[in-house]
Design an enzyme around this catalytic site. Structure first.
Site, PDB file in Angstrom:
ATOM      1  CG  HIS A 210       4.333   1.815  -4.838  1.00  0.00           C
ATOM      2  ND1 HIS A 210       5.313   2.383  -4.043  1.00  0.00           N
ATOM      3  CD2 HIS A 210       4.981   0.963  -5.674  1.00  0.00           C
ATOM      4  CE1 HIS A 210       6.498   1.894  -4.376  1.00  0.00           C
ATOM      5  NE2 HIS A 210       6.323   1.027  -5.370  1.00  0.00           N
ATOM      6  CG  ASP A 228      10.432   0.931  -5.409  1.00  0.00           C
ATOM      7  OD1 ASP A 228       9.250   0.978  -5.798  1.00  0.00           O
ATOM      8  OD2 ASP A 228      10.853   0.086  -4.614  1.00  0.00           O
ATOM      9  CD  GLU A 262       4.776  -1.969  -3.890  1.00  0.00           C
ATOM     10  OE1 GLU A 262       5.132  -2.932  -4.596  1.00  0.00           O
ATOM     11  OE2 GLU A 262       5.592  -1.262  -3.265  1.00  0.00           O
ATOM     12  CD  GLU A 263       8.299  -0.218  -1.616  1.00  0.00           C
ATOM     13  OE1 GLU A 263       8.475  -1.448  -1.493  1.00  0.00           O
ATOM     14  OE2 GLU A 263       8.820   0.450  -2.522  1.00  0.00           O
ATOM     15  CG  ASP A 290       6.483  -0.464  -8.546  1.00  0.00           C
ATOM     16  OD1 ASP A 290       7.386   0.365  -8.337  1.00  0.00           O
ATOM     17  OD2 ASP A 290       6.110  -1.289  -7.703  1.00  0.00           O
ATOM     18  CG  HIS A 372      13.139  -1.604  -1.145  1.00  0.00           C
ATOM     19  ND1 HIS A 372      12.584  -2.855  -0.981  1.00  0.00           N
ATOM     20  CD2 HIS A 372      12.253  -0.903  -1.900  1.00  0.00           C
ATOM     21  CE1 HIS A 372      11.416  -2.891  -1.611  1.00  0.00           C
ATOM     22  NE2 HIS A 372      11.204  -1.708  -2.179  1.00  0.00           N
TER      23      HIS A 372
END
Length: 850
Positions: A210, A228, A262-263, A290, A372
């Site tokens: 992603h 990420d 994706e998240e 990923d 994140h």
């Protein structure tokens, strides 16, 4: 009026594109449908009762309707990779997918497709072309967008820019196309690049990851997402660049995918995978990248073994690593790990029944703690210049080249040296691979590995002469296998500087009515012509024969190569000309190539305590040094420097009259616990590698192909007789032998590279048994230590999100350690608890303080 209308129109356009999610019908009122694990849904329901509705639960999954806030809390709660839920476009879709927790069966895929290593020359050429600096540069370029959260304009722009980059890389290739894929569940698009296969274009090999990013706490406009997942996209791009530099043409179609959203529930990949299933696209295999650039664990690559990952594909990745990355410049180490439900886009493909694999940057417990958050930046990578991500680019190339089974218009021909052998006697029985012998690209056919009879009647051997596998040339197929088709297999370089009378011996089988010719040729680095040193023609009967070839003309020379050349038969029966070879050996003419396989003499070693596990300490050496007996709760080791290769075997006799929790053996490279290195043979605790947990009573011989499970430079051998719960248990390890491949016929390396660890789920040591609660919390933390029976020193540290140490506490006792946070006056946010103990390293857990 015209001007006013134009102004109004442009204002409406700005509003339209600045709030795209508000146009998605099921996300009105900030709620949407999804599926997730029932345990997570129930926990969210307790803590956020107004922000999640559990519609139905089945098979450990729940169909839910939840808020974006609850979705963010889910990630904090489960503290693992990925969103932890799958976005569903409707209530009906969520309910329909409750039954898809495990990998489905896709009836349309090519069930006959086999994964095998056959493209060694091309793969080794590709590995030398990987440039980690290219990966580093693209990670930083993607980070520079500031955010790639799926609702932002910068997310869309990053996809469009990636499309342009991929198009520029593939410039001039008529077999390559790049397309944008728009979605119904998000306004962010995905991008797909396709290299159409030259022979079977309807079979697809796909690699994806992603491109979107996210940050918690309402920071969606500051989500750099360097690891990420800018790292995965940059790694995929580098693999594609190398293939284009090689002018690589796959036989199967290859696709590279960068997914949107994706998240927030795997939205982009879910729609694409569902579309491929609806159109019955035959996806042979799918690989997910990923997060590739944060080396948080001891090994390089961790392969995810969740139930929805395909075991055969995982085994093939391990076989690739064992074959191509066991040593040298491109050396990689590996282990296994497990992710959570819906942890990345490969789940979307598995849900549709496709075979998937997910190699990851670290164990999931030790992966990047900054994801994140606003701190997921390139400068926080533990390894410089994307050198960790480059390892994944190499594995990706191995995967793509081997499974797409292609060729290169710029292939150098396969006769250059990629490895030099200097240790003799040299033995190759081709039990797990071609052992660095290379197929030529300047011939008609390839040699094949086989373990039973050849497909054609009345030709070829019924089985191997040494071990279980042999090499042969299959002559079937008028115009393809015969007449007069040539197959050439070239050796690595040999350094004969230590051999005054080099001698080649091998077994050959030439049975069939149309057998033609087998020759062996040799040359050194200064020669341009191959010199024939052996030749045999015609039917030699249905038996293996021994050839002994004098190589004295090459004595004491430093770069000598050999090659086997087979020519198939002529006439209508030309298919009856299969020729096989096995048991290739090189040594001085007067030496015996058979390994001595001596057992360890424990009188030659100091028996020392291992890690923090040696509670009782009772051990004794017996049988004139041939045996080591451990009694009660004790872990011991001997210092033993050994380079574990894919062919390393450990053989021993084991006896126990009283069962404990763990009876095991394994290599180590430090004094810390590594459960995935210890082979458990007996005991009540489900710990370590349990493939060989078969002991019943008496004395049993175990022969364990260690190199099938892990490789690397080790410095000690560990013996385990664990029983935290009591005493009286014992283990006796006798006649311990360590060797490469085979030992006086006791074992061969058949299928070693295809084994995968079955890891126990009951931890051992202090860190795996340590609990941190509550989480989230407000004013205190309880750190409960359960397994410190040896009173090891445990240090507990609390850090803020910038890495500043806020609190430190030490203990040597089991039990609950209550840590008050009130005096620290901490603001709400994410903090980290790091627990350190000698013998196990450290454990870091993320906590949320409200």
């Amino acid at each position: 009026m015209k001007t006013l209308n134009s102004i109004v129109f442009h204002v409406l356009l700005v509003c339209l594109f600045s709030t795209p999610l508000q146009l998605l019908p099921q996300e009105k009122n900030n709620m949407f449908f999804a599926t997730m694990e029932t345990r997570d849904a129930q926990s969210l329901k307790i803590e956020h009762p107004n922000e999640i509705q559990i519609i139905r639960s089945s098979n450990g999954l729940s169909a839910v309707k939840l808020s974006h806030n609850a979705a963010e809390e889910l990630h904090h709660k489960i503290l693992t990779h990925g969103p932890g839920f799958i976005y569903e476009p409707s209530k009906e879709s969520a309910l329909a997918n409750l039954s898809l927790k495990n990998r489905a069966t896709y009836q349309g895929r090519n069930l006959a497709a086999k994964f095998s290593i056959s493209q060694e020359t091309l793969v080794r050429q590709s590995l030398d072309l990987v440039n980690n600096n290219n990966i580093a540069a693209q990670i930083q370029e993607l980070e520079a967008y500031g955010t790639r959260y799926h609702t932002t304009n910068s997310a869309r722009q990053s996809v469009l820019d990636l499309k342009t980059r991929w198009e520029n890389m593939a410039s001039g290739r008529s077999d390559v196309s790049v397309r944008i894929v728009n979605h119904t569940s998000t306004n962010m698009p995905s991008v797909v690049m396709t290299i159409t296969g030259s022979e079977t274009p309807d079979e697809y090999v796909i690699i994806g990851g992603h491109i979107d990013s996210t940050a918690s706490g309402g920071n969606s406009n500051n989500a750099p997402g360097a690891d990420d997942n800018a790292s995965g996209i940059a790694t995929i791009t580098e693999a594609a660049r190398v293939l284009f530099e090689m002018n690589f043409t796959p036989k199967r179609t290859i696709e590279f995918m960068a997914y949107a959203a994706e998240e927030v529930g795997l939205r982009g990949s879910r729609e694409i995978a569902q579309d491929y299933k609806n159109r019955n696209i035959n996806v042979v295999s799918y690989l997910q990248l990923d997060m590739t650039n944060y080396k948080g664990s001891s090994e390089d690559i961790y392969i995810s073994t969740d139930t929805f990952n395909d075991d055969d594909l995982n085994n093939f990745l391990i076989e690739l690593i064992n074959f191509y990355n066991a040593s040298g410049t491109h050396k990689l180490t590996y282990a296994t790990t497990q992710c959570n439900y819906g942890c990345s886009d490969h789940y979307s493909w598995a849900q549709q029944g496709y075979d998937v694999a997910f190699p990851f940057e670290a164990s999931f417990r030790e992966s990047n703690p900054h994801i994140h958050t606003t701190r997921d930046t390139f400068d926080r990578s533990p390894t410089p210049n994307a050198t960790h991500a480059a390892k994944f680019a190499k594995l990706a190339l191995e995967y793509l080249i081997e499974i797409s089974n292609g060729h290169s218009n710029t292939d150098p021909g396969g006769e250059d040296c990629t490895q030099t052998v200097s240790s003799f006697p040299y033995n190759a029985s081709f039990e797990s691979s071609f052992e660095n012998w290379k197929q030529s690209t300047n011939d008609d056919l390839d040699f094949s590995r086989n373990s039973s009879g050849t497909p054609s009647n009345n030709t070829g051997p019924a089985s191997a002469t040494d071990g279980s596998y042999y090499l042969y040339v299959e002559a079937s197929g008028n115009g393809s296998g015969f007449p007069n088709k040539n197959a050439i297999l070239t050796s690595p370089c040999f350094n004969f500087s230590s051999l005054s009378q080099p001698e080649l011996t091998f077994q050959y089988h030439m049975f069939g009515s149309a057998i033609n010719t087998l020759t062996v040729e040799a040359k050194n680095s200064s020669e341009t012509v191959w010199n024939q040193v052996f030749s045999q023609s015609g039917d030699q009967g249905n038996s293996w024969l021994t050839a002994t070839v004098n190589l004295n003309n090459y004595s004491n020379q430093t770069e000598v190569q050999l090659r086997f050349s087979v020519t198939t038969g002529t006439g209508n029966s030309g298919w009856q000309s299969d020729i096989a070879i096995d048991a290739v050996s090189i040594q001085n003419g007067s030496t015996d190539p058979t390994p001595t396989c001596n057992a360890l003499n424990f009188n030659d070693f100091a028996i020392s305590s291992f890690s923090n596990q040696d509670s009782d300490g009772t051990s004794s050496v017996g049988n004139n040094g041939a045996s080591l007996t451990l009694t009660n709760n004790t872990w011991k080791h001997i210092l033993l420097n050994y380079d574990v290769t894919p062919n390393t075997v450990i053989e021993f006799e084991f006896n126990s009259s009283n069962e404990g929790e763990i009876h095991a053996i394994g290599f180590e490279n430090d004094n810390n616990l590594s459960a995935n290195r210890y082979f458990k043979v007996h005991g009540t605790q489900n710990y370590g590698v349990t493939n060989y947990d078969t002991y019943t009573n008496g004395t049993q011989i175990f022969t364990i192909p260690v190199g099938s499970f892990y490789t690397g430079t080790m410095d000690r051998l560990v013996f385990i007789n664990d029983n935290d719960a009591g005493s009286g248990n014992n283990s006796t390890f006798s006649n311990v032998k360590i060797y490469e491949g085979s030992c006086n016929g006791s074992i061969t390396t058949k299928n070693f590279a295809k084994l995968i660890p079955i890891l126990g789920n009951q931890p051992e040591g202090i860190l795996p048994n340590t609990l941190i609660s509550p989480n989230p919390t407000s004013n205190y933390i309880n750190i409960t230590i359960k397994n410190n029976s040896n009173n090891a020193l445990v240090t507990m540290n609390l850090y803020d999100s910038n890495g500043k140490l806020l609190l430190k506490k030490t203990t040597t006792e089991n039990g609950k350690n209550h840590i008050s946070l009130e005096k620290l006056s901490l603001s709400s946010g994410i903090y980290f608890v790091k627990i350190v103990t000698q013998g196990e390293g450290s454990l870091t857990e993320k906590i949320l303080i409200k």
